[in-house]
Design an enzyme around this catalytic site. Structure first.
Site, PDB file in Angstrom:
ATOM      1  CB  CYS A  99      -3.603   3.175  -1.647  1.00  0.00           C
ATOM      2  SG  CYS A  99      -4.809   4.435  -1.354  1.00  0.00           S
TER       3      CYS A  99
ATOM      4  CG  ASP B 122       0.854  -1.956   6.188  1.00  0.00           C
ATOM      5  OD1 ASP B 122      -0.036  -2.005   7.055  1.00  0.00           O
ATOM      6  OD2 ASP B 122       0.689  -1.448   5.062  1.00  0.00           O
TER       7      ASP B 122
ATOM      8  CG  HIS C  76      -1.902   0.993   1.398  1.00  0.00           C
ATOM      9  ND1 HIS C  76      -1.630   2.308   1.724  1.00  0.00           N
ATOM     10  CD2 HIS C  76      -3.247   0.920   1.265  1.00  0.00           C
ATOM     11  CE1 HIS C  76      -2.763   2.990   1.785  1.00  0.00           C
ATOM     12  NE2 HIS C  76      -3.765   2.170   1.506  1.00  0.00           N
TER      13      HIS C  76
HETATM   14  N1  PLP Z   1      -1.646  -0.601   4.716  1.00  0.00           N
HETATM   15  C1  PLP Z   1      -2.589  -1.384   4.187  1.00  0.00           C
HETATM   16  C2  PLP Z   1      -2.226  -2.779   3.769  1.00  0.00           C
HETATM   17  C3  PLP Z   1      -3.878  -0.894   4.009  1.00  0.00           C
HETATM   18  O1  PLP Z   1      -4.822  -1.666   3.472  1.00  0.00           O
HETATM   19  C4  PLP Z   1      -4.157   0.436   4.410  1.00  0.00           C
HETATM   20  C5  PLP Z   1      -5.506   1.016   4.171  1.00  0.00           C
HETATM   21  O2  PLP Z   1      -6.179   0.692   3.240  1.00  0.00           O
HETATM   22  C6  PLP Z   1      -3.142   1.193   4.974  1.00  0.00           C
HETATM   23  C7  PLP Z   1      -1.897   0.640   5.121  1.00  0.00           C
HETATM   24  C8  PLP Z   1      -3.362   2.597   5.421  1.00  0.00           C
HETATM   25  O3  PLP Z   1      -4.287   2.657   6.453  1.00  0.00           O
HETATM   26  P1  PLP Z   1      -4.809   4.094   6.940  1.00  0.00           P
HETATM   27  O4  PLP Z   1      -5.342   4.777   5.727  1.00  0.00           O
HETATM   28  O5  PLP Z   1      -5.864   3.767   7.939  1.00  0.00           O
HETATM   29  O6  PLP Z   1      -3.641   4.793   7.515  1.00  0.00           O
END
Ligand code: PLP
Length: 404
Positions: free
Chosen positions: A362, A198, A121
């Site tokens: 994303c 993550d 992401h």
């Molecule tokens: N990492 C992963 C794998 C995600 O799916 C997401 C959100 O879709 C994020 C990070 C970022 O999360 P946030 O937008 O709540 O900071």
């Protein structure tokens, strides 16, 4: 006893919502999960009965709220197997990665390497890109295999003493791939690198034990874990937190402030400048307490069975291509339907009240690797049912005939 989905569903007021007299089929929990009554009630109760700022009060209610906030930290710590003082509250998983990149990351030197992967992401790419630019470091991407597994042979080959940070997702938000994070941590540590995991998706679907993984840093967001928005979690090993400078300044994070000199508070408070997300922490605690009533293995089995049902039905459609079939993958099903644009497919599904996500999720480097500009993603949560999966399959069949 198998997981009782109807009983769990009944805890979510929003799931009884109907649109055009038809039930809502929510398959976008990977973006943000719905909230059980326990979370709504805990936050509302705090606002109605016991609310003040934390840590600064000398009166009863301020102390009650401080205790509730710190109890949230304890609950989060035991949920992922960490110590209470290893939990930092941030505004999101994204902010937690930025915290690590801006604080621990600032020790990087020109020529040092950061490894991330092709399936991340943007939250686990962009902060590292910015850090690499700032420090003259090199950001490299571990490739993946065609089934969506991480290429561990390539990973081994990319490891060297130059690598200082390995930033990897526990579970891909697009492919559902679950990465071998314990093995990755062991190998990264062998060359002296720190591992940032993550866990935004992983913590929702897997039982996480940060000590067993030997994670240096593990991040996630409350809102995907059936809790409120506006709150993220950074787990970091205590010795690392003690060795890290603050990255945001303000109230709470200081020891003493004089005009000439300022000292820092101990972690985790050193990293929580200003008034924190008090109500959200209370909500996250309620979400975790609620989730803890279930056997996580049973929940996983339930979600997996739904994924398999969706996969079996959708792969009957000739023009449909599933992205991500790694062994042991989690309950996220991402697909392309012939040449149809993902947004068009999602809009047709919406006519059947089926809520899915469409776009790049994303994860633009991953889209490039897959050779697509966007995809449709159905992400399954514990409250989803077989009937909902059947509605999804019927809606995708209708969409397919529309584009045929
Ligand atoms: N990492 C992963 C794998 C995600 O799916 C997401 C959100 O879709 C994020 C990070 C970022 O999360 P946030 O937008 O709540 O900071």
């Amino acid at each position: 006893m198998p997981f009782d989905v109807e009983k769990a569903r009944a805890d979510f007021p929003i799931l009884s919502r109907e649109i055009n007299n038809k039930p809502l089929v929510y398959l976008d929990s990977g973006a943000s999960a719905q909230k059980p009554e326990a979370v709504i009630e805990a936050m509302s109760h705090a606002m109605r009965h016991s609310y003040a700022n934390v840590h600064r009060g000398l009166y009863r209610m301020a102390n009650e709220v401080t205790d509730a906030y710190e109890a949230g930290r304890e609950t989060v710590a035991s949920f992922i197997g960490g110590e209470t003082n290893e939990i930092v509250f941030t505004k999101s998983a994204t902010e937690a990665v930025n915290l690590v990149a801006n604080s621990w990351g600032d020790r990087l030197q020109a020529g040092d390497e950061i490894l991330t992967t092709e399936m991340e992401h943007h939250a686990n790419i962009v902060p590292w890109y910015m850090l690499a630019k700032r420090r003259g470091a090199v950001l490299r991407y571990v490739p993946m295999l065609d089934d969506g597994s991480l290429d561990m042979v390539a990973f081994d080959a990319m490891l060297s003493p130059k690598v200082k940070i390995v930033a990897v997702t526990h579970m891909s938000n697009v492919l559902g791939t679950i990465n071998p994070v314990t093995e990755i941590a062991t190998k990264a540590h062998a060359v002296g690198a720190k591992v940032v995991i993550d866990g935004a998706q992983g913590v929702v679907h897997l039982k996480v034990d940060v000590k067993a993984i030997d994670a240096d840093f593990y991040v996630f967001s409350a809102h995907k874990l059936y809790g409120p928005t506006g709150l993220g979690v950074l787990y970091a090993k205590s010795e690392l937190l003690h060795d890290m400078p603050p990255w945001q300044g303000g109230g709470e994070m200081i020891g003493r402030v004089t005009k000439e000199e300022i000292t820092w508070n101990e972690p985790p408070h050193r990293f929580e400048a200003g008034t924190p997300a008090i109500l959200e922490v209370i909500g996250l605690k309620a979400a975790i307490d609620w989730l803890n009533q279930f056997d996580r293995a049973e929940v996983e089995a339930h979600e997996h069975a739904l994924y398999q049902r969706a996969y079996d039905r959708l792969t009957q459609i000739n023009s449909l291509r599933v992205h991500g079939t790694a062994p042991g993958k989690g309950s996220i099903l991402t697909f392309s339907l012939g040449q149809a644009h993902a947004h068009d497919v999602a809009q047709i599904l919406d006519r059947y009240n089926v809520a899915v996500r469409a776009g790049t999720h994303c994860a633009e480097p991953l889209m490039t690797r897959l050779g697509v500009t966007s995809t449709v993603r159905a992400s399954i949560a514990l409250y989803n049912t077989q009937a909902e999966i059947d509605t999804l399959a019927e809606a995708v069949e209708k969409a397919q005939s529309f584009f045929a």
